[in-house]
Structure formats: C-alpha cells, structure tokens
Write a protein that holds these residues in place. Structure first.
Motif, PDB file in Angstrom:
ATOM      1  N   ALA A  14      40.430  25.436  14.254  1.00  0.00           N
ATOM      2  CA  ALA A  14      39.627  25.392  13.030  1.00  0.00           C
ATOM      3  C   ALA A  14      39.686  24.001  12.404  1.00  0.00           C
ATOM      4  N   GLY A  15      40.844  23.393  12.427  1.00  0.00           N
ATOM      5  CA  GLY A  15      40.976  22.041  11.876  1.00  0.00           C
ATOM      6  C   GLY A  15      40.173  21.029  12.671  1.00  0.00           C
ATOM      7  N   ALA A  16      40.188  21.145  13.988  1.00  0.00           N
ATOM      8  CA  ALA A  16      39.404  20.231  14.820  1.00  0.00           C
ATOM      9  C   ALA A  16      37.912  20.431  14.578  1.00  0.00           C
ATOM     10  N   GLY A  17      37.491  21.684  14.424  1.00  0.00           N
ATOM     11  CA  GLY A  17      36.080  21.949  14.140  1.00  0.00           C
ATOM     12  C   GLY A  17      35.661  21.375  12.806  1.00  0.00           C
ATOM     13  N   THR A  18      36.514  21.503  11.801  1.00  0.00           N
ATOM     14  CA  THR A  18      36.218  20.939  10.480  1.00  0.00           C
ATOM     15  C   THR A  18      36.129  19.424  10.551  1.00  0.00           C
ATOM     16  N   TYR A  19      37.032  18.804  11.284  1.00  0.00           N
ATOM     17  CA  TYR A  19      37.029  17.348  11.429  1.00  0.00           C
ATOM     18  C   TYR A  19      35.735  16.871  12.084  1.00  0.00           C
ATOM     19  N   VAL A  20      35.318  17.558  13.138  1.00  0.00           N
ATOM     20  CA  VAL A  20      34.088  17.176  13.844  1.00  0.00           C
ATOM     21  C   VAL A  20      32.885  17.340  12.931  1.00  0.00           C
ATOM     22  N   LEU A  21      32.827  18.445  12.194  1.00  0.00           N
ATOM     23  CA  LEU A  21      31.697  18.662  11.287  1.00  0.00           C
ATOM     24  C   LEU A  21      31.630  17.593  10.203  1.00  0.00           C
ATOM     25  N   ARG A  22      32.747  17.244   9.615  1.00  0.00           N
ATOM     26  CA  ARG A  22      32.749  16.233   8.565  1.00  0.00           C
ATOM     27  C   ARG A  22      32.366  14.871   9.124  1.00  0.00           C
ATOM     28  N   ARG A  23      32.823  14.570  10.323  1.00  0.00           N
ATOM     29  CA  ARG A  23      32.508  13.294  10.940  1.00  0.00           C
ATOM     30  C   ARG A  23      31.022  13.178  11.238  1.00  0.00           C
ATOM     31  N   ARG A  24      30.452  14.267  11.760  1.00  0.00           N
ATOM     32  CA  ARG A  24      29.014  14.250  12.062  1.00  0.00           C
ATOM     33  C   ARG A  24      28.189  14.156  10.787  1.00  0.00           C
ATOM     34  N   THR A  25      28.608  14.847   9.749  1.00  0.00           N
ATOM     35  CA  THR A  25      27.877  14.785   8.482  1.00  0.00           C
ATOM     36  C   THR A  25      27.918  13.372   7.912  1.00  0.00           C
ATOM     37  N   THR A  26      29.067  12.745   7.977  1.00  0.00           N
ATOM     38  CA  THR A  26      29.205  11.369   7.477  1.00  0.00           C
ATOM     39  C   THR A  26      28.360  10.425   8.307  1.00  0.00           C
ATOM     40  N   ALA A  27      28.366  10.579   9.604  1.00  0.00           N
ATOM     41  CA  ALA A  27      27.581   9.713  10.476  1.00  0.00           C
ATOM     42  C   ALA A  27      26.084   9.893  10.210  1.00  0.00           C
ATOM     43  N   ARG A  28      25.672  11.106   9.927  1.00  0.00           N
ATOM     44  CA  ARG A  28      24.258  11.363   9.659  1.00  0.00           C
ATOM     45  C   ARG A  28      23.839  10.712   8.335  1.00  0.00           C
TER      46      ARG A  28
END
Length: 130
Positions: free
Chosen positions: A113-127
């Motif tokens: 769950a932590g890895a999924g949250t990290y990936v989602l936040r990273r993609r949102t920031t990159a977008r």
C-alpha cells in the motif's frame, strides 16, 4: 482532463487492493484450528446403537488392559532415573500459533500500500509539473 487520466488512480487502487488481498488470504488460513472435517450426526437405528455400545465397551476394556500393561512395564523400568523426553527432559512445550504468518502478511500488505501511494503521488506530481 481526459477520462483515462481520472480512472488511472482508481485502477491502481483496485490493483493494490487485489494484491493486498492476495497477501492476506494465506494469513486467514493460518488460523484454521481443525484441518480434519468433523463427522456429522446421522439418524441411527437401534441395531446401530447397540453395535456402537458394544464397540465402546470393547474399546474401554482394551484401553484398561493397555493401561495395566503399561503400568506393569513402568514398574519394571523404575530403576532408570533419566528423563524420557519432552517436558520431563527440560524442553519447552511446543506452541502452535501462526502469528508470524499473520504479521508477515500484514507487513507485506502495508508495504504494498505504501509503494502504491508513493507511485500515485509521484505520477500526480509529474503530471502537474510536466
């Protein structure tokens, strides 16, 4: 904003939930206490009940004979003063709990769950930035 970009976090969250479920299912099996199925009650005839009573009486008689034989053997072996094993030899009784399995599965689910949250936040920031 396209529809694809708004559904991506939902899809990732669903996949994370499925993966967490796959990690937690074996942990639930760890708490199964009785692996053998229990016999079900059936209607018996009086003849079956009599046969069962005779069988129980015979089993009780053989059990008493076995206990008497073991007591006689123990009486013969009284001269030996060493422990026979198990708790008498100083070993701790075995504990049959599966808390390690449960803790490991929960830890894996949290890491996922932590890895999924990290990936989602990273993609949102990159977008947002890009």
């Amino acid at each position: 904003m396209s529809r694809r970009l708004t559904l991506r976090p939902l899809r990732i969250a669903a996949l994370t939930g499925v993966a967490a479920g796959a990690l937690l299912v074996p942990a639930t099996a760890a708490f199964a206490t009785d692996a053998t199925p229990s016999p079900r009650a059936t209607d018996s005839t009086p003849a079956d009940k009599e046969a069962l009573a005779k069988k129980k009486a015979e089993d009780a008689r053989t059990l008493k004979e076995d206990e008497a034989r073991k007591a006689a053997e123990a009486q013969k072996a009284r001269g030996k003063d060493y422990p026979r094993g198990g708790v008498a030899a100083g070993e701790a009784p075995a504990q049959d709990d599966n808390t390690g399995t449960l803790i490991g599965s929960a830890t894996g689910a949290l890491l996922l769950a932590g890895a999924g949250t990290y990936v989602l936040r990273r993609r949102t920031t990159a977008r947002r930035e890009g």
